[in-house]
Design a protein around this motif. Sequence first.
Motif, PDB file in Angstrom:
ATOM      1  N   PHE A 161       0.826  -1.216   0.000  1.00  0.00           N
ATOM      2  CA  PHE A 161       0.000   0.000   0.000  1.00  0.00           C
ATOM      3  C   PHE A 161       0.855   1.260   0.000  1.00  0.00           C
ATOM      4  O   PHE A 161       0.462   2.285  -0.556  1.00  0.00           O
ATOM      5  CB  PHE A 161      -0.949   0.021   1.199  1.00  0.00           C
ATOM      6  CG  PHE A 161      -2.055  -1.003   1.124  1.00  0.00           C
ATOM      7  CD1 PHE A 161      -2.321  -1.703  -0.043  1.00  0.00           C
ATOM      8  CD2 PHE A 161      -2.829  -1.266   2.229  1.00  0.00           C
ATOM      9  CE1 PHE A 161      -3.332  -2.648  -0.106  1.00  0.00           C
ATOM     10  CE2 PHE A 161      -3.855  -2.200   2.181  1.00  0.00           C
ATOM     11  CZ  PHE A 161      -4.106  -2.893   1.005  1.00  0.00           C
ATOM     12  N   ASP A 162       2.044   1.202   0.631  1.00  0.00           N
ATOM     13  CA  ASP A 162       2.939   2.358   0.612  1.00  0.00           C
ATOM     14  C   ASP A 162       3.377   2.680  -0.813  1.00  0.00           C
ATOM     15  O   ASP A 162       3.534   3.846  -1.180  1.00  0.00           O
ATOM     16  CB  ASP A 162       4.175   2.103   1.484  1.00  0.00           C
ATOM     17  CG  ASP A 162       3.853   2.155   2.967  1.00  0.00           C
ATOM     18  OD1 ASP A 162       2.759   2.661   3.332  1.00  0.00           O
ATOM     19  OD2 ASP A 162       4.688   1.684   3.775  1.00  0.00           O
TER      20      ASP A 162
ATOM     21  N   GLU B  48       1.766   1.349  -3.841  1.00  0.00           N
ATOM     22  CA  GLU B  48       0.637   1.447  -4.778  1.00  0.00           C
ATOM     23  C   GLU B  48      -0.390   2.509  -4.397  1.00  0.00           C
ATOM     24  O   GLU B  48      -1.082   3.028  -5.260  1.00  0.00           O
ATOM     25  CB  GLU B  48      -0.070   0.093  -4.906  1.00  0.00           C
ATOM     26  CG  GLU B  48       0.807  -1.012  -5.438  1.00  0.00           C
ATOM     27  CD  GLU B  48       1.223  -0.791  -6.881  1.00  0.00           C
ATOM     28  OE1 GLU B  48       0.489  -0.117  -7.634  1.00  0.00           O
ATOM     29  OE2 GLU B  48       2.296  -1.296  -7.262  1.00  0.00           O
ATOM     30  N   ASP B  49      -0.555   2.779  -3.109  1.00  0.00           N
ATOM     31  CA  ASP B  49      -1.503   3.771  -2.590  1.00  0.00           C
ATOM     32  C   ASP B  49      -2.916   3.608  -3.175  1.00  0.00           C
ATOM     33  O   ASP B  49      -3.445   4.512  -3.826  1.00  0.00           O
ATOM     34  CB  ASP B  49      -0.973   5.182  -2.858  1.00  0.00           C
ATOM     35  CG  ASP B  49      -1.637   6.218  -1.972  1.00  0.00           C
ATOM     36  OD1 ASP B  49      -2.178   5.854  -0.920  1.00  0.00           O
ATOM     37  OD2 ASP B  49      -1.627   7.407  -2.354  1.00  0.00           O
TER      38      ASP B  49
ATOM     39  N   GLU C 104      -6.980   9.095   4.595  1.00  0.00           N
ATOM     40  CA  GLU C 104      -6.523   8.343   5.756  1.00  0.00           C
ATOM     41  C   GLU C 104      -7.389   7.102   5.958  1.00  0.00           C
ATOM     42  O   GLU C 104      -8.586   7.140   5.716  1.00  0.00           O
ATOM     43  CB  GLU C 104      -6.615   9.212   7.006  1.00  0.00           C
ATOM     44  CG  GLU C 104      -5.719  10.431   6.965  1.00  0.00           C
ATOM     45  CD  GLU C 104      -5.859  11.262   8.229  1.00  0.00           C
ATOM     46  OE1 GLU C 104      -5.962  10.670   9.328  1.00  0.00           O
ATOM     47  OE2 GLU C 104      -5.864  12.484   8.113  1.00  0.00           O
TER      48      GLU C 104
END
Length: 191
Positions: A105-106, A108-109, A114
């Motif tokens: 996730f860091d 590909e986001d 939030e």
Amino acid sequence: MLHIGLTEGDPGAKKCISGVGRWPIFYLCDLLCAVRCRELVLSNSIALVSDLIRPTVTALGLELWGVEHVVQGRFSVLRVYIDKGDDGVTIDDCEKVSRQISGIFDVEDPIAGEYTLEVSSPGMDRPLFELGQFERYVGSVVTVRLRSPLEGRRKFKGVIQKVEADAVRLLVDDKEYVLPASAIDKANLVF
């Protein structure tokens, strides 16, 4: 009140507001369209997240049971359910999966804004996300909530009788209902 320029015969009016008054009201149309857009965005984010993390979860010797994305104001919760068959999921399993998918996730986001990541087992009253999961539990009692009413009701509690290509047959109080898979909003086993 402000009415938008749709007539009774306009398919857009029926599509946007079905059965609400004689003339569609502008703000109601915007609200309904916004809700549908939000549902579409959430379902797309769940599909994207599932596709991104499934290979990693599988490589760790686990099964990706399902993903939920719950939005609460500007914050959201991303719940990832993992399963391990008869052995059961341990805290170490959840920790490993959490670390691995946090790294994905860091890079590909996939979720805007939030969010809190939760990784857990489905538990005894496990949610059912796919027809194959319903198939595993034929003969079990489930609760099902539909997106829109079927025969005047949205909530059902009964025994899974059969799973078809695109529907689940559920026996509720001696009456069988055919619930289209696309209409199921949420389903859980009853323990």
